[in-house]
Design a protein around this motif. Structure first.
Motif, PDB file in Angstrom:
ATOM      1  N   TRP A 123       0.829  -1.203   0.000  1.00 49.30           N
ATOM      2  CA  TRP A 123       0.000   0.000   0.000  1.00 49.30           C
ATOM      3  C   TRP A 123       0.867   1.259   0.000  1.00 49.30           C
ATOM      4  CZ3 TRP A 123      -5.407   0.905   2.089  1.00 49.30           C
ATOM      5  CH2 TRP A 123      -6.252  -0.165   1.786  1.00 49.30           C
ATOM      6  N   GLY A 124       1.901   1.255   0.848  1.00 44.04           N
ATOM      7  CA  GLY A 124       2.773   2.422   0.912  1.00 44.04           C
ATOM      8  C   GLY A 124       3.455   2.706  -0.408  1.00 44.04           C
ATOM      9  N   LEU A 125       3.938   1.651  -1.069  1.00 45.51           N
ATOM     10  CA  LEU A 125       4.575   1.833  -2.364  1.00 45.51           C
ATOM     11  C   LEU A 125       3.584   2.365  -3.395  1.00 45.51           C
ATOM     12  CD1 LEU A 125       6.777  -1.376  -2.573  1.00 45.51           C
ATOM     13  CD2 LEU A 125       7.592   0.973  -2.518  1.00 45.51           C
ATOM     14  N   MET A 126       2.393   1.815  -3.384  1.00 41.94           N
ATOM     15  CA  MET A 126       1.388   2.279  -4.332  1.00 41.94           C
ATOM     16  C   MET A 126       0.982   3.724  -4.063  1.00 41.94           C
ATOM     17  SD  MET A 126       0.844  -0.149  -6.517  1.00 41.94           S
ATOM     18  CE  MET A 126       2.637  -0.340  -6.378  1.00 41.94           C
ATOM     19  N   ASP A 127       0.918   4.101  -2.799  1.00 40.55           N
ATOM     20  CA  ASP A 127       0.607   5.496  -2.462  1.00 40.55           C
ATOM     21  C   ASP A 127       1.654   6.442  -3.027  1.00 40.55           C
ATOM     22  OD1 ASP A 127      -1.654   4.731  -1.079  1.00 40.55           O
ATOM     23  OD2 ASP A 127      -0.722   4.853   0.906  1.00 40.55           O
ATOM     24  N   ARG A 128       2.924   6.076  -2.905  1.00 41.82           N
ATOM     25  CA  ARG A 128       3.995   6.937  -3.418  1.00 41.82           C
ATOM     26  C   ARG A 128       3.968   6.996  -4.946  1.00 41.82           C
ATOM     27  NH1 ARG A 128       6.560   4.531   1.013  1.00 41.82           N
ATOM     28  NH2 ARG A 128       7.591   2.929  -0.219  1.00 41.82           N
TER      29      ARG A 128
END
Length: 393
Positions: free
Chosen positions: A57-62
């Motif tokens: 999720w964090g990677l996709m948010d960035r």
């Protein structure tokens, strides 16, 4: 077919192993189940950052932040709001968690990340004929999201470095396109995942009041494009379809799953929503260089509306660029017809000028070029066109 066209076709084959346009409308169960029995799960909570899912999720948010700044992203608020409204109509309570981003890539595809980010490619938006067909695609992608198939793929992956590669599915400019082959294999959902996403997508589509039979129309239209170069075996032997059954069976299963209830088509609403962007997408399709496939698409469009002036220009431009036996005459016929219709694209006269110049008809070429410059004096190629006029004078 030239090497560039062959390379582009190879890209499309690889990129679309996992995309809805080819794989996702396949692999349906042979016996349709009661769609009303399929339940939409409640909204998902954000996972803890120290978990595999939280890291993804964090990677996709960035990457979503990068996507918003990408020149590939279509900065058309009206179009984005329209797509978002459709997804909200389908998503049964998940609307606050989903963001839809149209991107200008001239291939048929849509995909969705587990953090709620959905990408819809312009090649897809150009090809669907109405709102119901678009909803069939969006519903399938929502099906993968609601069933959490991306996370199942992640947890099944033996190589945890997959996380660092998965970010290439969004945003990224050239990196996005360059990694499509690898990403296609990574997101080549199993037949079970595809069938589950199709059932969920059809449930969402019909619950929202759309005609589910339009999902089969999407499949038929896409296959017709591929058959022009792949022949009758395009749906059986092409590597896009190597894990799926015969085309007629897939279409029949989609129709069986859809039932006979009918529903909305929304053709007029859809045409209005894409009107501002459509001409640019037609230019992209012509530049894609897959002329035979483009001609199948444009012929289908003109069969529905023979006075579609934008498509008349686009088909004439394909004939002009392909330049095979008889293409000059076909191009002139389309471009002359387009030039006589209201709201003809200004590029029509540039293309006519180039054709007449090629035929050594200086008078007709000069007249067309002068019309072009009068309508678009600040065009990027205005200097080149003026040089043609000076040369012919």
């Amino acid at each position: 077919m030239n090497s560039n066209a062959s390379g582009r076709r190879g890209f499309l084959r690889s990129a679309c192993r996992h995309c809805l346009g080819f794989g996702a409308l396949a692999g349906l169960p042979s016996i349709a189940q009661d769609l009303s029995a399929i339940k939409v799960p409640p909204r998902f909570s954000r996972p803890a950052t120290d978990t595999d899912e939280g890291g993804l999720w964090g990677l996709m948010d960035r990457e979503e932040m990068r996507l918003k700044r990408s020149p590939l992203t279509i900065q058309d608020k009206q179009l984005r709001d329209y797509l978002t409204d459709l997804v909200c109509r389908l998503s049964d309570g998940h609307c606050p968690d989903i963001r839809v981003h149209p991107v200008r890539v001239p291939h048929f595809n849509a995909l969705m990340a587990p953090n709620g980010m959905m990408l819809v490619w312009s090649g897809l938006l150009l090809r669907v004929e109405n709102e119901a067909q678009l909803v069939a695609i969006l519903g399938h992608e929502l099906g993968h999201y609601l069933e959490r198939h991306q996370l199942e793929q992640l947890r099944a992956a033996k190589d945890r470095a997959v996380l660092s590669t998965m970010v290439g599915m969004v945003g990224g400019l050239g990196g996005f396109l360059g990694q499509m082959g690898l990403l296609a294999n990574m997101f080549a959902f199993s037949r079970e995942h595809e069938a589950r996403a199709d059932r969920m997508g059809m449930r969402l589509m019909r619950h929202a009041g759309y005609d589910g039979r339009e999902a089969a129309a999407v499949w038929d239209n896409l296959l017709a494009e591929l058959k022009v170069t792949g022949g009758k075996e395009a749906g059986k032997r092409d590597d896009l379809f190597d894990t799926h059954r015969a085309t007629a069976g897939r279409r029949d299963e989609l129709l069986q799953l859809a039932g006979n209830a009918g529903g909305e088509l929304g053709e007029a609403r859809y045409r209005k929503a894409i009107a501002a962007q459509r001409m640019g997408w037609l230019h992209d399709e012509v530049k894609r260089g897959q002329y035979e496939e483009s001609l199948v698409l444009f012929d289908r469009m003109l069969k529905k509306d023979g006075r579609d002036v934008e498509v008349l220009f686009a088909r004439g431009e394909v004939f002009r660029r392909r330049d095979e036996s008889g293409d000059v005459e076909k191009a002139l016929a389309d471009l002359d017809r387009a030039s006589a219709l209201p709201k003809a694209p200004v590029e029509t006269w540039r293309s006519l000028g180039l054709l007449h110049k090629q035929r050594n008809d200086a008078g007709a070429a000069m007249k067309a070029f002068e019309t072009y410059l009068a309508q678009a004096p600040q065009a990027a190629d205005a200097g080149m066109v003026r040089s043609y006029l000076e040369e012919m004078k």
